[in-house]
Design a protein around this motif. Structure first.
Motif, PDB file in Angstrom:
ATOM      1  N   THR A 360     -11.543   0.390   8.273  1.00 60.11           N
ATOM      2  CA  THR A 360     -10.363   1.300   7.778  1.00 60.11           C
ATOM      3  C   THR A 360     -10.359   2.610   8.415  1.00 60.11           C
ATOM      4  O   THR A 360     -11.550   3.238   8.521  1.00 60.11           O
ATOM      5  CB  THR A 360     -10.821   1.530   6.083  1.00 60.11           C
ATOM      6  OG1 THR A 360     -10.655   0.343   5.410  1.00 60.11           O
ATOM      7  CG2 THR A 360      -9.870   2.554   5.587  1.00 60.11           C
ATOM      8  N   ASP A 362      -8.858   6.513   7.943  1.00 59.01           N
ATOM      9  CA  ASP A 362      -8.020   7.384   7.331  1.00 59.01           C
ATOM     10  C   ASP A 362      -7.568   8.558   7.910  1.00 59.01           C
ATOM     11  O   ASP A 362      -7.823   9.125   9.128  1.00 59.01           O
ATOM     12  CB  ASP A 362      -9.255   8.450   6.675  1.00 59.01           C
ATOM     13  CG  ASP A 362      -8.607   9.451   5.804  1.00 59.01           C
ATOM     14  OD1 ASP A 362      -9.299  10.303   4.950  1.00 59.01           O
ATOM     15  OD2 ASP A 362      -7.320   9.729   5.662  1.00 59.01           O
ATOM     16  N   THR A 388      -2.075  -1.247   4.137  1.00 60.90           N
ATOM     17  CA  THR A 388      -2.111   0.080   3.938  1.00 60.90           C
ATOM     18  C   THR A 388      -2.389   0.672   2.691  1.00 60.90           C
ATOM     19  O   THR A 388      -2.219  -0.109   1.598  1.00 60.90           O
ATOM     20  CB  THR A 388      -0.662   0.670   4.345  1.00 60.90           C
ATOM     21  OG1 THR A 388       0.377  -0.099   3.568  1.00 60.90           O
ATOM     22  CG2 THR A 388      -0.480   0.397   5.833  1.00 60.90           C
ATOM     23  N   SER A 389      -2.639   1.950   2.225  1.00 64.57           N
ATOM     24  CA  SER A 389      -3.003   2.277   0.946  1.00 64.57           C
ATOM     25  C   SER A 389      -2.869   3.985   1.050  1.00 64.57           C
ATOM     26  O   SER A 389      -3.116   4.672   2.269  1.00 64.57           O
ATOM     27  CB  SER A 389      -4.526   2.093   0.608  1.00 64.57           C
ATOM     28  OG  SER A 389      -5.034   2.786  -0.461  1.00 64.57           O
ATOM     29  N   ASP A 391      -4.610   5.738  -1.501  1.00 64.17           N
ATOM     30  CA  ASP A 391      -5.670   6.242  -2.230  1.00 64.17           C
ATOM     31  C   ASP A 391      -6.960   5.339  -1.781  1.00 64.17           C
ATOM     32  O   ASP A 391      -8.035   5.632  -2.380  1.00 64.17           O
ATOM     33  CB  ASP A 391      -5.429   6.103  -3.607  1.00 64.17           C
ATOM     34  CG  ASP A 391      -5.177   4.467  -4.155  1.00 64.17           C
ATOM     35  OD1 ASP A 391      -5.346   3.714  -3.438  1.00 64.17           O
ATOM     36  OD2 ASP A 391      -4.859   4.101  -5.427  1.00 64.17           O
ATOM     37  N   ASN A 392      -6.823   4.438  -0.844  1.00 64.03           N
ATOM     38  CA  ASN A 392      -8.204   3.744  -0.371  1.00 64.03           C
ATOM     39  C   ASN A 392      -8.625   2.984  -1.371  1.00 64.03           C
ATOM     40  O   ASN A 392      -9.826   2.288  -1.343  1.00 64.03           O
ATOM     41  CB  ASN A 392      -9.099   4.754   0.028  1.00 64.03           C
ATOM     42  CG  ASN A 392     -10.071   4.016   1.179  1.00 64.03           C
ATOM     43  OD1 ASN A 392      -9.682   3.040   1.672  1.00 64.03           O
ATOM     44  ND2 ASN A 392     -11.302   4.710   1.273  1.00 64.03           N
ATOM     45  N   TRP A 395      -4.165  -1.610  -2.221  1.00 70.71           N
ATOM     46  CA  TRP A 395      -3.598  -1.972  -0.658  1.00 70.71           C
ATOM     47  C   TRP A 395      -2.675  -2.946  -0.873  1.00 70.71           C
ATOM     48  O   TRP A 395      -2.319  -3.730  -1.831  1.00 70.71           O
ATOM     49  CB  TRP A 395      -5.049  -2.798  -0.102  1.00 70.71           C
ATOM     50  CG  TRP A 395      -6.058  -1.915  -0.029  1.00 70.71           C
ATOM     51  CD1 TRP A 395      -7.109  -1.737  -0.691  1.00 70.71           C
ATOM     52  CD2 TRP A 395      -6.451  -0.982   1.308  1.00 70.71           C
ATOM     53  NE1 TRP A 395      -8.147  -0.819  -0.173  1.00 70.71           N
ATOM     54  CE2 TRP A 395      -7.690  -0.323   0.975  1.00 70.71           C
ATOM     55  CE3 TRP A 395      -5.721  -0.699   2.354  1.00 70.71           C
ATOM     56  CZ2 TRP A 395      -8.093   0.392   1.891  1.00 70.71           C
ATOM     57  CZ3 TRP A 395      -6.358   0.163   3.129  1.00 70.71           C
ATOM     58  CH2 TRP A 395      -7.479   0.818   3.153  1.00 70.71           C
ATOM     59  N   TYR A 419      -4.087   5.390   4.447  1.00 74.45           N
ATOM     60  CA  TYR A 419      -5.152   4.594   4.933  1.00 74.45           C
ATOM     61  C   TYR A 419      -4.516   3.291   5.555  1.00 74.45           C
ATOM     62  O   TYR A 419      -3.868   2.829   5.018  1.00 74.45           O
ATOM     63  CB  TYR A 419      -6.093   4.008   3.656  1.00 74.45           C
ATOM     64  CG  TYR A 419      -6.709   5.558   3.149  1.00 74.45           C
ATOM     65  CD1 TYR A 419      -6.256   6.028   2.114  1.00 74.45           C
ATOM     66  CD2 TYR A 419      -8.032   5.871   3.645  1.00 74.45           C
ATOM     67  CE1 TYR A 419      -6.706   7.259   1.555  1.00 74.45           C
ATOM     68  CE2 TYR A 419      -8.547   7.043   3.131  1.00 74.45           C
ATOM     69  CZ  TYR A 419      -8.064   7.801   2.038  1.00 74.45           C
ATOM     70  OH  TYR A 419      -8.523   8.899   1.483  1.00 74.45           O
ATOM     71  N   ARG A 421      -6.326  -0.316   7.207  1.00 78.70           N
ATOM     72  CA  ARG A 421      -7.380  -1.253   7.225  1.00 78.70           C
ATOM     73  C   ARG A 421      -6.972  -2.575   7.778  1.00 78.70           C
ATOM     74  O   ARG A 421      -5.774  -3.384   7.624  1.00 78.70           O
ATOM     75  CB  ARG A 421      -7.821  -1.524   5.822  1.00 78.70           C
ATOM     76  CG  ARG A 421      -8.890  -2.699   5.534  1.00 78.70           C
ATOM     77  CD  ARG A 421      -9.762  -2.529   4.045  1.00 78.70           C
ATOM     78  NE  ARG A 421      -8.696  -3.222   3.185  1.00 78.70           N
ATOM     79  CZ  ARG A 421      -9.068  -3.576   1.874  1.00 78.70           C
ATOM     80  NH1 ARG A 421     -10.059  -3.119   1.522  1.00 78.70           N
ATOM     81  NH2 ARG A 421      -8.294  -4.173   1.208  1.00 78.70           N
TER      82      ARG A 421
END
Length: 578
Positions: A360, A362, A388-389, A391-392, A395, A419, A421
């Motif tokens: 991942t 940031d 993608t996110s 807030d981690n 997703w 984020y 990933r």
């Protein structure tokens, strides 16, 4: 037949007595010239100027001797390669010398010589970047009358070869080859399969013979550039700064090219005798071939140009480079950060033999992501998702495949998030998942905060400039161009006019090697009265993300102490806010 493999002052001619009473005219080296300056836009990555004492061997922490009979190299050579200082030595004047020596009366046997390669296998172009390998060399001072069989070479083999990936699929780039004292140079790429295949092995795809006047009697500059910032990618060969051959990636299929070119290499020098290549131009050695010919190397250097138009997409800045990266697992020292450092010679590697692994990045703020670049090491993903996110935690999948083949992939996507990933669910090998580089392209926005890139394309000014490295190049969104101040002088500054007063909450400073140790970040509403919003006296350069609080129309980096003897230089100076 597998081919393996700036004009400086001339030296005086010496006569060396070889085996069987044969003699060779060899050129005594002039005083060593410095490693050539980095070409415009490049920075020096590694070099060797061969400044050891006369008669000494090489530093085995940097160089590796390839020893044994030439027959073991698969090219038909007849010499035996040794680590003796009779065959491989530094001359005390800033040169490495490879010397071919004959003993006995049969010109077809009794030859010894030298072959060395770098311990490091990290010299390559990251996705979107360019690498240049360059060496100043004098070829053996022989002619077609007395040089039959001589085969000097400056070349590279792909790093995957050291991990068991077969030749020629793992790639070979021959920068300089000459045979039989012909005063010429050949440049070649070897790739695909042997025999035949898309690269016509074992001949490869090459320039053919290119005239090299004076290359037997003086020093000349030989170089190759691998350019991954263009589309299609290409390899360019140079003699004394002149581009004499260019090979675009479209000459072969994408997989063959990626497997052969899109990875790091290690560098090799050797002075072979006999073999398939000299045989193709008349053969040798023969009774007239002299003993004692030398290949004299003045310097070798590797230069890199950072990703700009190409890394992480088809154009623009790689928004993942230098950002914080984490992963589900790590093997050895191959941490997640090494997949976003812009260096195609370092990599992230997950735990071996385990699926459902992720890396991942940031991005620091929300982006509308338009493309993702995955430069896989051999241990790639067959099935994986890009997600993608904001807030981690939650997703969204923006790309999915179950038929991934590895290599260097640039994927067009459409997604939003802070984020990014890569989530691997099935491997192509028994090992883990491994990425040389993970890059991305996009534009700020799409929720997740109110921070916007304010500086790109705005008017920039500076206290001084070196060459054509203008301040505007630090706000153009291209990490392959830069601003550079006057060298050796403090203080120096770079400022950008945002066009209106804004609240400032973040800056990203992407330093070139010539960075600031001490500097302040200042804001102003009128370009005259300044307020300091950040200060440091311990900066080490690199890519720095600064969280700040301030406001102003003008934002300035004011450097007061440098990390090098040069100036201050920024690939990019980015100001974020609202």
């Amino acid at each position: 037949m597998r081919r393996r493999k700036r004009l400086l002052a001339f030296g005086a001619v010496l006569t060396v007595i070889g085996g069987a009473g044969l003699t060779a005219a060899v050129t005594a080296g002039p005083a060593s010239a410095a490693v050539p300056a980095a070409p415009a836009g490049f920075t020096l990555t590694w070099s060797d100027d061969f400044n050891g004492a006369a008669g000494t061997g090489l530093d085995t922490g940097t160089w590796k001797y390839d020893t044994g009979p030439g027959s073991s190299f698969g090219t038909g050579e007849i010499e035996t390669m040794t680590n003796s200082t009779a065959n491989v030595y530094q001359d005390g004047a800033g040169h490495l010398v490879l010397k071919a020596i004959h003993a006995g009366t049969n010109p077809g046997t009794g030859w010894t010589s030298g072959r060395v390669e770098t311990q490091a296998a990290t010299f390559g172009a990251p996705a979107g970047g360019v690498v240049r390998m360059e060496s100043v060399i004098q070829q053996p001072n022989v002619t077609t009358a007395n040089g039959a069989g001589y085969w000097p070479a400056f070349w590279m083999l792909g790093e995957p070869l050291r991990r068991g990936v077969g030749w020629p699929g793992s790639g070979e780039i021959d920068i300089l080859e000459d045979i039989n004292g012909r005063s010429s140079v050949f440049g070649t790429l070897h790739c695909g399969v042997n025999p035949g295949g898309p690269c016509n092995e074992s001949s490869g795809i090459g320039s053919g013979e290119h005239a090299c006047p004076g290359c037997q009697t003086g020093f000349h500059d030989y170089a190759v550039e691998i350019d991954r910032s263009t589309s299609p990618e290409q390899i360019r060969w140079y003699l004394d700064g002149n581009n004499y051959f260019t090979l675009p990636a479209t000459r072969v299929d994408a997989t063959t090219w990626a497997n052969a070119v899109d990875h790091p290499f290690f560098i090799i020098y050797d002075l072979a005798m006999g073999g398939g290549f000299p045989a193709a131009f008349g053969g040798g050695p023969n009774a007239s071939t002299v003993s004692g010919g030398t290949m004299v190397i003045d310097s070798v250097a590797v230069y890199n140009k950072g990703p700009g138009s190409g890394s992480g997409g088809t154009g623009g800045t790689n928004i993942a480079r230098g950002k914080t990266a984490t992963s589900s697992s790590v093997t050895g020292n191959n941490t997640a950060a090494l997949a976003v450092d812009g260096n195609a010679g370092t990599r992230w590697e997950s735990a071996q033999g385990v699926d459902n692994q992720w890396i991942t990045v940031d991005l620091g703020q929300s982006y509308n992501i338009t493309s993702v670049n995955l430069n896989w090491e051999t241990a790639a993903a067959k099935a994986f998702q890009l997600q993608t996110s904001q807030d981690n935690i939650n997703w969204t999948t923006i790309y999915s495949t179950t038929t991934g083949t590895g290599g260097n992939q640039t994927l067009a996507v459409s997604g939003t998030g802070r984020y990014l990933r890569m989530y691997g669910t099935q491997r192509t090998t028994p090992y883990g998942y491994s990425l040389w580089e993970l890059g991305a392209q996009g534009t700020p926005g799409g929720g997740g905060g109110s921070s916007t890139l304010l500086s790109q394309g705005k008017t920039a000014t500076s206290s001084s400039v070196t060459g054509t490295n203008r301040p505007a190049l630090a706000v153009d969104g291209n990490t392959g161009t830069r601003w550079e101040s006057a060298q050796g002088s403090d203080p120096q500054w770079l400022q950008v006019d945002l066009g209106a007063t804004h609240a400032i909450n973040k800056l990203v400073l992407n330093w070139e090697t010539a960075a600031a140790k001490n500097y302040t970040i200042e804001t102003s509403n009128d370009g005259s009265t300044w307020t300091t919003i950040y200060t440091t006296t311990s900066s080490v350069g690199g890519v720095q993300t600064l969280n700040v609080t301030g406001a102003g129309r003008y934002v300035r980096m004011n450097g007061t102490a440098r990390t090098t003897q040069w100036g201050y230089s920024l690939w990019e100076f980015q100001v974020f806010g609202s």
